[in-house]
Design a protein around this motif. Structure first.
Motif, PDB file in Angstrom:
ATOM      1  N   LEU A   1      24.691  30.921  45.169  1.00 28.01           N
ATOM      2  CA  LEU A   1      25.599  31.620  44.255  1.00 28.01           C
ATOM      3  C   LEU A   1      25.330  33.116  44.271  1.00 28.01           C
ATOM      4  CD1 LEU A   1      25.820  29.270  41.141  1.00 28.01           C
ATOM      5  CD2 LEU A   1      27.667  29.952  42.665  1.00 28.01           C
ATOM      6  N   GLY A   2      24.068  33.474  44.416  1.00 25.08           N
ATOM      7  CA  GLY A   2      23.720  34.887  44.540  1.00 25.08           C
ATOM      8  C   GLY A   2      24.346  35.511  45.776  1.00 25.08           C
ATOM      9  N   TRP A   3      24.336  34.763  46.886  1.00 18.97           N
ATOM     10  CA  TRP A   3      24.985  35.257  48.099  1.00 18.97           C
ATOM     11  C   TRP A   3      26.488  35.398  47.885  1.00 18.97           C
ATOM     12  CZ3 TRP A   3      22.857  38.068  51.464  1.00 18.97           C
ATOM     13  CH2 TRP A   3      21.528  37.864  51.851  1.00 18.97           C
ATOM     14  N   ALA A   4      27.091  34.476  47.156  1.00 22.54           N
ATOM     15  CA  ALA A   4      28.525  34.573  46.866  1.00 22.54           C
ATOM     16  C   ALA A   4      28.826  35.840  46.051  1.00 22.54           C
ATOM     17  CB  ALA A   4      28.996  33.328  46.110  1.00 22.54           C
ATOM     18  N   LEU A   5      27.933  36.161  45.128  1.00 22.82           N
ATOM     19  CA  LEU A   5      28.096  37.387  44.349  1.00 22.82           C
ATOM     20  C   LEU A   5      27.977  38.612  45.259  1.00 22.82           C
ATOM     21  CD1 LEU A   5      28.463  38.655  41.542  1.00 22.82           C
ATOM     22  CD2 LEU A   5      25.976  38.635  41.319  1.00 22.82           C
ATOM     23  N   GLN A   6      27.075  38.563  46.224  1.00 18.02           N
ATOM     24  CA  GLN A   6      26.927  39.691  47.154  1.00 18.02           C
ATOM     25  C   GLN A   6      28.199  39.877  47.977  1.00 18.02           C
ATOM     26  OE1 GLN A   6      24.214  41.315  46.367  1.00 18.02           O
ATOM     27  NE2 GLN A   6      23.764  39.518  45.149  1.00 18.02           N
ATOM     28  N   ILE A   7      28.787  38.785  48.426  1.00 20.66           N
ATOM     29  CA  ILE A   7      30.035  38.867  49.195  1.00 20.66           C
ATOM     30  C   ILE A   7      31.146  39.446  48.322  1.00 20.66           C
ATOM     31  CG2 ILE A   7      31.836  37.465  50.307  1.00 20.66           C
ATOM     32  CD1 ILE A   7      29.469  35.624  51.241  1.00 20.66           C
ATOM     33  N   GLY A   8      31.183  39.024  47.062  1.00 26.23           N
ATOM     34  CA  GLY A   8      32.168  39.579  46.130  1.00 26.23           C
ATOM     35  C   GLY A   8      31.979  41.070  45.909  1.00 26.23           C
ATOM     36  N   LEU A   9      30.727  41.511  45.829  1.00 27.60           N
ATOM     37  CA  LEU A   9      30.463  42.938  45.666  1.00 27.60           C
ATOM     38  C   LEU A   9      30.959  43.730  46.864  1.00 27.60           C
ATOM     39  CD1 LEU A   9      26.886  43.432  44.150  1.00 27.60           C
ATOM     40  CD2 LEU A   9      29.029  44.305  43.291  1.00 27.60           C
ATOM     41  N   ILE A  10      30.678  43.229  48.056  1.00 27.82           N
ATOM     42  CA  ILE A  10      31.140  43.925  49.258  1.00 27.82           C
ATOM     43  C   ILE A  10      32.667  43.928  49.298  1.00 27.82           C
ATOM     44  CG2 ILE A  10      31.178  43.869  51.783  1.00 27.82           C
ATOM     45  CD1 ILE A  10      28.291  42.683  51.605  1.00 27.82           C
ATOM     46  N   ALA A  11      33.285  42.810  48.972  1.00 22.50           N
ATOM     47  CA  ALA A  11      34.751  42.711  48.990  1.00 22.50           C
ATOM     48  C   ALA A  11      35.397  43.623  47.948  1.00 22.50           C
ATOM     49  CB  ALA A  11      35.188  41.270  48.762  1.00 22.50           C
ATOM     50  N   SER A  12      34.676  43.947  46.883  1.00 19.05           N
ATOM     51  CA  SER A  12      35.242  44.840  45.866  1.00 19.05           C
ATOM     52  C   SER A  12      35.440  46.255  46.409  1.00 19.05           C
ATOM     53  CB  SER A  12      34.357  44.858  44.621  1.00 19.05           C
ATOM     54  OG  SER A  12      33.119  45.503  44.885  1.00 19.05           O
ATOM     55  N   GLY A  13      34.910  46.506  47.600  1.00 17.20           N
ATOM     56  CA  GLY A  13      35.141  47.790  48.246  1.00 17.20           C
ATOM     57  C   GLY A  13      36.607  48.031  48.588  1.00 17.20           C
ATOM     58  N   PHE A  14      37.404  46.986  48.634  1.00 16.35           N
ATOM     59  CA  PHE A  14      38.831  47.167  48.878  1.00 16.35           C
ATOM     60  C   PHE A  14      39.519  47.809  47.683  1.00 16.35           C
ATOM     61  CE2 PHE A  14      37.895  43.724  51.928  1.00 16.35           C
ATOM     62  CZ  PHE A  14      38.315  44.371  53.081  1.00 16.35           C
ATOM     63  N   VAL A  15      38.900  47.724  46.515  1.00 18.95           N
ATOM     64  CA  VAL A  15      39.445  48.348  45.313  1.00 18.95           C
ATOM     65  C   VAL A  15      38.747  49.677  45.048  1.00 18.95           C
ATOM     66  CG1 VAL A  15      39.800  48.082  42.824  1.00 18.95           C
ATOM     67  CG2 VAL A  15      40.036  46.113  44.333  1.00 18.95           C
ATOM     68  N   VAL A  16      37.423  49.675  45.112  1.00 20.35           N
ATOM     69  CA  VAL A  16      36.610  50.881  44.933  1.00 20.35           C
ATOM     70  C   VAL A  16      35.822  51.072  46.227  1.00 20.35           C
ATOM     71  CG1 VAL A  16      34.796  51.966  43.560  1.00 20.35           C
ATOM     72  CG2 VAL A  16      36.422  50.425  42.457  1.00 20.35           C
ATOM     73  N   PRO A  17      36.258  51.960  47.103  1.00 21.09           N
ATOM     74  CA  PRO A  17      35.644  52.070  48.436  1.00 21.09           C
ATOM     75  C   PRO A  17      34.126  52.250  48.434  1.00 21.09           C
ATOM     76  CG  PRO A  17      37.681  53.306  48.377  1.00 21.09           C
ATOM     77  CD  PRO A  17      37.414  52.848  46.968  1.00 21.09           C
ATOM     78  N   MET A  18      33.569  52.914  47.460  1.00 22.19           N
ATOM     79  CA  MET A  18      32.118  53.110  47.406  1.00 22.19           C
ATOM     80  C   MET A  18      31.370  51.778  47.290  1.00 22.19           C
ATOM     81  SD  MET A  18      29.923  55.314  47.659  1.00 22.19           S
ATOM     82  CE  MET A  18      28.349  55.935  47.234  1.00 22.19           C
ATOM     83  N   MET A  19      32.063  50.741  46.843  1.00 18.98           N
ATOM     84  CA  MET A  19      31.426  49.435  46.685  1.00 18.98           C
ATOM     85  C   MET A  19      31.117  48.781  48.025  1.00 18.98           C
ATOM     86  SD  MET A  19      30.658  49.031  43.631  1.00 18.98           S
ATOM     87  CE  MET A  19      30.164  47.324  43.639  1.00 18.98           C
ATOM     88  N   PHE A  20      31.768  49.224  49.106  1.00 19.76           N
ATOM     89  CA  PHE A  20      31.370  48.728  50.427  1.00 19.76           C
ATOM     90  C   PHE A  20      29.903  49.085  50.671  1.00 19.76           C
ATOM     91  CE2 PHE A  20      35.978  48.942  51.789  1.00 19.76           C
ATOM     92  CZ  PHE A  20      36.112  47.575  51.970  1.00 19.76           C
ATOM     93  N   ILE A  21      29.573  50.341  50.405  1.00 20.08           N
ATOM     94  CA  ILE A  21      28.195  50.814  50.618  1.00 20.08           C
ATOM     95  C   ILE A  21      27.247  50.153  49.626  1.00 20.08           C
ATOM     96  CG2 ILE A  21      26.694  52.844  50.557  1.00 20.08           C
ATOM     97  CD1 ILE A  21      29.229  54.453  51.451  1.00 20.08           C
ATOM     98  N   LEU A  22      27.598  50.196  48.346  1.00 23.23           N
ATOM     99  CA  LEU A  22      26.714  49.610  47.335  1.00 23.23           C
ATOM    100  C   LEU A  22      26.578  48.100  47.520  1.00 23.23           C
ATOM    101  CD1 LEU A  22      27.768  51.616  44.168  1.00 23.23           C
ATOM    102  CD2 LEU A  22      25.605  51.742  45.397  1.00 23.23           C
ATOM    103  N   GLY A  23      27.653  47.442  47.938  1.00 21.26           N
ATOM    104  CA  GLY A  23      27.581  46.004  48.185  1.00 21.26           C
ATOM    105  C   GLY A  23      26.616  45.664  49.302  1.00 21.26           C
TER     106      GLY A  23
END
Length: 121
Positions: free
Chosen positions: A60-82
């Motif tokens: 589930l933690g890995w799923a959250l990490q994938i969600g964080l990276i995918a949130s970069g499509f809304v907030v581009p900086m989240m690609f890096i932070l993810g």
């Protein structure tokens, strides 16, 4: 492992909240949608702190990490932070398991020494 993973998840809690504040300024997204998604992710990150050692917790933690990276499509900086948090997650799981193994070996040695009695030294 629990302490390292929980630290990473709490950091993600705050990053998700700040990303929600940035996402509110995005045209085409309602505040309700932003905070529903961010709220679910924030609650998940806190709940995972308590269930990290249970079956499926790491996944589930890995799923959250994938969600964080995918949130970069809304907030581009989240690609890096993810990606940064995914790396921290990997390190927390990997090195946390090594620490747990070392603790178990140390406890076994202590128990072995205690069962031998005081004259065993």
């Amino acid at each position: 492992m629990r302490t390292l993973c929980a630290s990473t998840l709490i950091g993600e809690f705050f990053v998700i909240g700040f990303a929600g504040l940035v996402a509110m300024k995005t045209d085409g997204l309602s505040m309700a949608v932003v905070w529903t998604v961010c709220g679910i992710a924030m609650v998940l990150s806190v709940l995972l702190c308590g269930m990290i050692t249970r079956p499926g917790g790491v996944q589930l933690g890995w799923a959250l990490q994938i969600g964080l990276i995918a949130s970069g499509f809304v907030v581009p900086m989240m690609f890096i932070l993810g990606v940064v948090f995914a790396g921290l997650w990997w390190a927390s799981v990997h090195f946390g398991r090594k620490v747990d193994e070392a603790k178990a070996m140390w406890a076994a040695r202590q128990a072995e020494g205690a069962s031998a009695g005081p004259d065993a030294a």
